[in-house]
Write a protein that holds these residues in place. Sequence first.
Motif, PDB file in Angstrom:
ATOM      1  N   ILE A 126       5.327  -6.595   1.405  1.00 16.13           N
ATOM      2  CA  ILE A 126       4.534  -5.548   0.743  1.00 16.13           C
ATOM      3  C   ILE A 126       3.720  -4.741   1.749  1.00 16.13           C
ATOM      4  O   ILE A 126       3.639  -3.513   1.652  1.00 16.13           O
ATOM      5  CB  ILE A 126       3.617  -6.158  -0.332  1.00 16.13           C
ATOM      6  N   GLU A 127       3.113  -5.422   2.709  1.00 19.57           N
ATOM      7  CA  GLU A 127       2.269  -4.717   3.682  1.00 19.57           C
ATOM      8  C   GLU A 127       3.076  -3.672   4.450  1.00 19.57           C
ATOM      9  O   GLU A 127       2.586  -2.570   4.709  1.00 19.57           O
ATOM     10  CB  GLU A 127       1.625  -5.702   4.670  1.00 19.57           C
ATOM     11  N   GLN A 128       4.309  -4.015   4.818  1.00 22.17           N
ATOM     12  CA  GLN A 128       5.140  -3.044   5.522  1.00 22.17           C
ATOM     13  C   GLN A 128       5.495  -1.872   4.628  1.00 22.17           C
ATOM     14  O   GLN A 128       5.532  -0.725   5.079  1.00 22.17           O
ATOM     15  CB  GLN A 128       6.405  -3.713   6.070  1.00 22.17           C
ATOM     16  N   MET A 129       5.766  -2.143   3.346  1.00 20.97           N
ATOM     17  CA  MET A 129       6.061  -1.047   2.427  1.00 20.97           C
ATOM     18  C   MET A 129       4.857  -0.114   2.314  1.00 20.97           C
ATOM     19  O   MET A 129       5.009   1.105   2.310  1.00 20.97           O
ATOM     20  CB  MET A 129       6.447  -1.564   1.053  1.00 20.97           C
ATOM     21  N   ARG A 130       3.657  -0.690   2.232  1.00 23.50           N
ATOM     22  CA  ARG A 130       2.450   0.141   2.152  1.00 23.50           C
ATOM     23  C   ARG A 130       2.275   0.990   3.405  1.00 23.50           C
ATOM     24  O   ARG A 130       1.885   2.152   3.327  1.00 23.50           O
ATOM     25  CB  ARG A 130       1.221  -0.739   1.943  1.00 23.50           C
ATOM     26  N   ILE A 131       2.563   0.412   4.554  1.00 24.75           N
ATOM     27  CA  ILE A 131       2.456   1.160   5.813  1.00 24.75           C
ATOM     28  C   ILE A 131       3.459   2.302   5.824  1.00 24.75           C
ATOM     29  O   ILE A 131       3.112   3.444   6.149  1.00 24.75           O
ATOM     30  CB  ILE A 131       2.662   0.214   7.015  1.00 24.75           C
ATOM     31  N   LEU A 140      -3.060  -5.695  11.142  1.00 27.40           N
ATOM     32  CA  LEU A 140      -2.241  -4.482  11.221  1.00 27.40           C
ATOM     33  C   LEU A 140      -1.523  -4.399  12.560  1.00 27.40           C
ATOM     34  O   LEU A 140      -0.341  -4.046  12.606  1.00 27.40           O
ATOM     35  CB  LEU A 140      -3.087  -3.231  10.987  1.00 27.40           C
ATOM     36  N   THR A 141      -2.203  -4.723  13.637  1.00 28.18           N
ATOM     37  CA  THR A 141      -1.573  -4.682  14.963  1.00 28.18           C
ATOM     38  C   THR A 141      -0.343  -5.579  15.008  1.00 28.18           C
ATOM     39  O   THR A 141       0.712  -5.183  15.508  1.00 28.18           O
ATOM     40  CB  THR A 141      -2.580  -5.094  16.053  1.00 28.18           C
ATOM     41  N   GLY A 178      -6.925   2.689  12.897  1.00 31.12           N
ATOM     42  CA  GLY A 178      -8.070   2.464  12.008  1.00 31.12           C
ATOM     43  C   GLY A 178      -7.884   3.130  10.659  1.00 31.12           C
ATOM     44  O   GLY A 178      -8.193   2.536   9.619  1.00 31.12           O
ATOM     45  N   ASP A 179      -7.389   4.353  10.675  1.00 35.54           N
ATOM     46  CA  ASP A 179      -7.144   5.071   9.421  1.00 35.54           C
ATOM     47  C   ASP A 179      -6.042   4.394   8.613  1.00 35.54           C
ATOM     48  O   ASP A 179      -6.142   4.258   7.394  1.00 35.54           O
ATOM     49  CB  ASP A 179      -6.754   6.527   9.700  1.00 35.54           C
ATOM     50  N   LEU A 180      -5.005   3.955   9.309  1.00 33.26           N
ATOM     51  CA  LEU A 180      -3.902   3.280   8.639  1.00 33.26           C
ATOM     52  C   LEU A 180      -4.371   1.957   8.035  1.00 33.26           C
ATOM     53  O   LEU A 180      -4.047   1.642   6.890  1.00 33.26           O
ATOM     54  CB  LEU A 180      -2.752   3.060   9.622  1.00 33.26           C
ATOM     55  N   ALA A 181      -5.167   1.207   8.775  1.00 34.74           N
ATOM     56  CA  ALA A 181      -5.683  -0.078   8.272  1.00 34.74           C
ATOM     57  C   ALA A 181      -6.467   0.130   6.986  1.00 34.74           C
ATOM     58  O   ALA A 181      -6.313  -0.621   6.022  1.00 34.74           O
ATOM     59  CB  ALA A 181      -6.545  -0.753   9.337  1.00 34.74           C
ATOM     60  N   ALA A 182      -7.309   1.157   6.955  1.00 32.98           N
ATOM     61  CA  ALA A 182      -8.111   1.430   5.762  1.00 32.98           C
ATOM     62  C   ALA A 182      -7.229   1.806   4.576  1.00 32.98           C
ATOM     63  O   ALA A 182      -7.471   1.373   3.450  1.00 32.98           O
ATOM     64  CB  ALA A 182      -9.119   2.543   6.052  1.00 32.98           C
TER      65      ALA A 182
END
Length: 135
Positions: free
Chosen positions: A31-36, A62-63, A49-53
Amino acid sequence: MEDQLAYLIASVNRQLEEELAEKLRPEGVPIEQMRILSALERNDGLAMGDLAAQVLVDSTTLTKIIDRMVTALLVYRAPDPHDRRKVIIFLSPQGRSLIGRLQGIASEQQEKIMSRLKGGKADELKRLLRDLMQA
């Protein structure tokens, strides 16, 4: 506990994430990869930072996820042209192709949720949840 709003919201979130994870499993995408991928498709070229938020993941996690996605050729890093200390994340052609396939899965889940909440209840729930987020 079942009457506590926080518990109810967390329970619904868990249920929806489990359903989505099951649908994404054949694609091999967490799921996290799909959100990214979705976030980058909406706004390609985001600072970490913006992507993490946007994807609700802490920077350290995230890294690690981005490292795996770079290895899988789904995204790539580039230095920020305005600030060399920052790294910008971009969708690769493979990542763009993958998110195109995954959007159908996410849309299917959205339609399923909407069908459960008839008569304007989905819009009302969205409004209520946004109000909670801003509080």
